[in-house]
Design an enzyme around this catalytic site. Structure first.
Site, PDB file in Angstrom:
ATOM      1  N   HIS A  93      33.467  42.186  41.028  1.00  0.00           N
ATOM      2  CA  HIS A  93      32.631  43.374  40.823  1.00  0.00           C
ATOM      3  C   HIS A  93      32.797  44.263  42.051  1.00  0.00           C
ATOM      4  O   HIS A  93      32.490  43.867  43.172  1.00  0.00           O
ATOM      5  CB  HIS A  93      31.168  42.986  40.638  1.00  0.00           C
ATOM      6  N   CYS A  94      33.255  45.481  41.814  1.00  0.00           N
ATOM      7  CA  CYS A  94      33.538  46.402  42.914  1.00  0.00           C
ATOM      8  C   CYS A  94      32.456  47.476  42.957  1.00  0.00           C
ATOM      9  O   CYS A  94      32.393  48.330  42.062  1.00  0.00           O
ATOM     10  CB  CYS A  94      34.915  47.046  42.742  1.00  0.00           C
ATOM     11  N   PRO A  95      31.586  47.470  43.969  1.00  0.00           N
ATOM     12  CA  PRO A  95      30.560  48.529  44.049  1.00  0.00           C
ATOM     13  C   PRO A  95      31.147  49.898  44.368  1.00  0.00           C
ATOM     14  O   PRO A  95      30.532  50.924  44.072  1.00  0.00           O
ATOM     15  CB  PRO A  95      29.639  48.027  45.161  1.00  0.00           C
TER      16      PRO A  95
END
Length: 474
Positions: free
Chosen positions: A194-196
C-alpha cells in the site's frame, strides 16, 4: 363453533383490503421510483469513489495531495523561471523534453491512484455458507458443534507448494500472491504494497503504472536538478554566484527539493527494477518467501528464469479486468424457492426463506377419525385412512398424501345455513377439481363431507391448502 350459534364468526364480514396509503401526503396512484443504486455505493471496503465510481482511491489521501503539490510546484517553477533562459542559451529541446516527462509522470500517477488495484470481491452469505460446507465435507466433520475452517490450503505451482490463506473478513481463500490490505480492508490480487504517496494499493492491475511512474519521476527529478544547476552556473559566470541566486530564487527551491527527493526516488526505482527482473512482489521480498537461487527448495515458482521474460510479463502482459464491477447496478433480490417443508432444516438456507417459513405455519397431520371404502368409477379404491386437517394445527404437505374415504369435518367447514350473511359455498356449489366425482355423487348437504380420491393428488393438494388457509383467516 356450533351450527347456528351466534359465535364470533356470526358478526364477521368480508371486507376489501385497501391498498392505498392512509397518509395524506402520498398520492394513491403515484408511486415513488426507487433509483437503482450502483455497487460502489455499498462497497464494503474502506475506499473513496469519485465520478460515479470511475475513480477509486484509499481513504487516506493526504500524502497523495502532497505528492501532487511537490510535482506541480517544482515542475511549474522549472518551466516558468529556468526553461526560458535554458532554451535561449542552450537549446529549445530542453523544455520540450521536460514537458514530455512531466505529462508522462502525471499520467502514470493518476492512472495508479485512480484505478482498481485488483480488489477481490467478498463472498456472499450463500457462497460463504457453501464454502464452509465444503470445508466440513473435506474434513469429514458433522454438523454438530462449531468447527472453525482451517486457515490454509495447499496448491502446487510449478512444482512448488504454495499455501492459500483463508481471509475471515472476505470469507474466501485468497489466491496465490494475494493479501489483505489493512488500510483499504480489501484482498488485493498480486498484492505488492500500500503506497500512501499514490493514495492507493499497488497490485496486479496497477503495478506496471506504478513502476513507470516512479521510473519516469526519477528521470524528471534528475532532469530538473541537472538543468537547474546548469542554469545557476551559467548565470554565476556572468554576474557571480550570489547575484545568480538573487536573480533566480526559484532555482534554489527547485534544487533543494530535487536533491532531497532524488535519492529516495531513484533508490525505489532500482528496487522495483530488481523485483520485476526476478518476478517478485514487495510483500514476498520483505517476508523472504522465495530464494533467488533456482536450485534451492523455496525457489520462486513465478519466475520464468529469464530477466527479459520476467520484465515483459510484468510490463507488457494484458491487464486483467476488474472483478468488483464497481459501476454496475445492484440487482434486486429475486424470489427464492420455498424451503423444504419436510421438517428438515436445509444447510445454507437464506434468511428470507427462514422468515417465510416462520411466518407461514405448516399444517400437521392427525390420525383420521373414520375410514370407509368408497368405490369410484374407473378409479382404484384404496382403503388407507386419511389425515383429518384441523384448523390452527400445521400439517406438513406430503408428496403422496393418502387417498381417503368419508372424513368428519364438522368442526372445520362452516355450512351455508349455519352462518347467515356469510358467502360460503356448499359442497354442491363448489367446483370439483379434475378427477373428482360429479355433483351427482353421494355428497349431501350435511355435517359430513366425503373427501374423494384424486386422479392427481399433487394438483388437489395446492387448492385444498389454499382453501383451508382462506377459511382459517376469517
Amino acid at each position: 363453533m356450533t351450527p347456528g350459534g351466534g359465535g364470533p364468526m356470526k358478526d364477521c364480514e368480508y371486507s376489501q383490503i385497501s391498498t392505498h396509503s392512509s397518509s395524506p401526503m402520498e398520492s394513491p396512484h403515484k408511486k415513488k421510483k426507487i433509483a437503482a443504486r450502483r455497487k460502489w455505493e455499498v462497497f464494503p471496503g474502506r475506499n473513496k469513489f469519485f465520478c460515479n465510481g470511475r475513480i477509486m482511491m484509499a481513504r487516506q489521501t493526504g500524502v497523495f495531495y502532497l505528492t501532487l503539490v511537490l510535482i506541480l510546484v517544482t515542475s511549474g517553477l522549472f518551466f516558468a523561471f529556468d526553461c526560458p533562459y535554458l532554451a535561449m542559451k542552450i537549446t529549445p529541446a530542453i523544455p520540450v523534453v521536460g514537458g514530455i516527462l512531466f505529462f508522462f509522470v502525471m499520467g502514470t500517477l493518476l492512472r495508479t491512484s485512480f484505478s482498481d488495484p485488483g480488489v477481490l470481491p467478498r463472498a456472499t452469505p450463500d457462497e460463504a455458507a457453501d464454502l464452509e460446507r465444503q470445508i466440513d465435507i473435506a474434513n469429514g466433520t458433522s454438523s454438530g458443534g462449531y468447527r472453525p475452517p482451517p486457515r490454509t490450503r495447499e496448491v502446487i505451482i510449478n512444482g512448488q507448494t504454495v499455501k492459500l490463506k483463508y481471509c475471515f473478513t472476505c470469507k474466501i481463500f485468497r489466491p496465490p500472491r494475494a493479501s489483505h490490505c489493512s488500510l483499504c480492508d480489501n484482498c488485493v490480487e498480486r498484492f505488492d504494497h500500500h503506497c500512501p504517496w499514490v493514495g492507493n494499493c499497488v497490485g496486479k492491475r496497477n503495478y506496471r503504472f506504478f513502476y513507470m511512474f516512479i521510473l519516469s519521476l526519477s528521470f524528471l527529478t534528475v532532469f530538473i536538478f541537472a538543468f537547474v544547476i546548469t542554469h545557476v552556473i551559467l548565470r554565476s559566470q556572468q554576474t557571480g554566484f550570489l547575484n545568480a541566486l538573487k536573480d533566480s530564487p526559484a532555482s534554489v527551491l527547485e534544487a533543494v527539493v530535487c536533491f532531497f527527493s532524488v535519492w529516495s526516488i531513484v533508490g525505489l526505482s532500482g528496487f522495483h527494477t530488481y523485483l520485476i527482473s526476478s518476478n517478485q512482489t514487495t510483500n514476498e521480498d520483505i517476508k523472504g518467501s522465495w530464494s533467488n537461487k533456482r536450485g534451492k527448495e523455496n525457489y520462486n515458482p513465478y519466475s520464468y528464469g529469464n530477466i527479459i521474460t520476467n520484465c515483459c510479463a510484468a510490463l507488457c502482459g494484458p491487464i486483467s479486468p476488474s472483478l468488483i464491477d464497481r459501476r454496475g447496478f445492484i440487482q434486486p433480490d429475486t424470489p427464492q424457492p420455498a424451503a423444504p417443508t419436510n421438517g428438515i432444516t436445509m444447510y445454507g438456507a437464506t434468511q428470507s426463506q427462514s422468515n417465510m417459513a416462520a411466518a407461514t405455519p405448516l399444517l400437521q397431520s392427525e390420525p383420521s377419525l373414520t375410514s370407509e371404502e368408497l368405490p369410484l368409477p374407473g378409479k382404484t379404491t384404496l382403503g388407507t385412512p386419511c389425515a383429518t386437517l384441523s384448523l390452527g394445527q400445521p400439517t406438513p404437505p406430503s408428496s403422496m398424501p393418502n387417498l381417503t374415504s368419508e372424513t368428519v369435518l364438522t368442526d372445520m367447514i362452516p355450512l351455508k345455513e349455519d352462518h347467515d350473511g356469510h358467502q360460503f359455498l356448499t359442497p354442491e356449489e363448489a367446483p370439483s377439481p379434475p378427477g373428482m366425482l360429479s355433483t351427482g355423487s353421494p355428497i349431501t348437504h350435511s355435517h359430513t363431507l366425503h373427501v374423494l380420491s384424486l386422479a392427481s393428488q399433487d394438483s388437489l393438494h395446492e387448492d385444498s391448502v389454499r382453501g383451508l388457509v382462506k377459511l382459517s383467516s376469517v
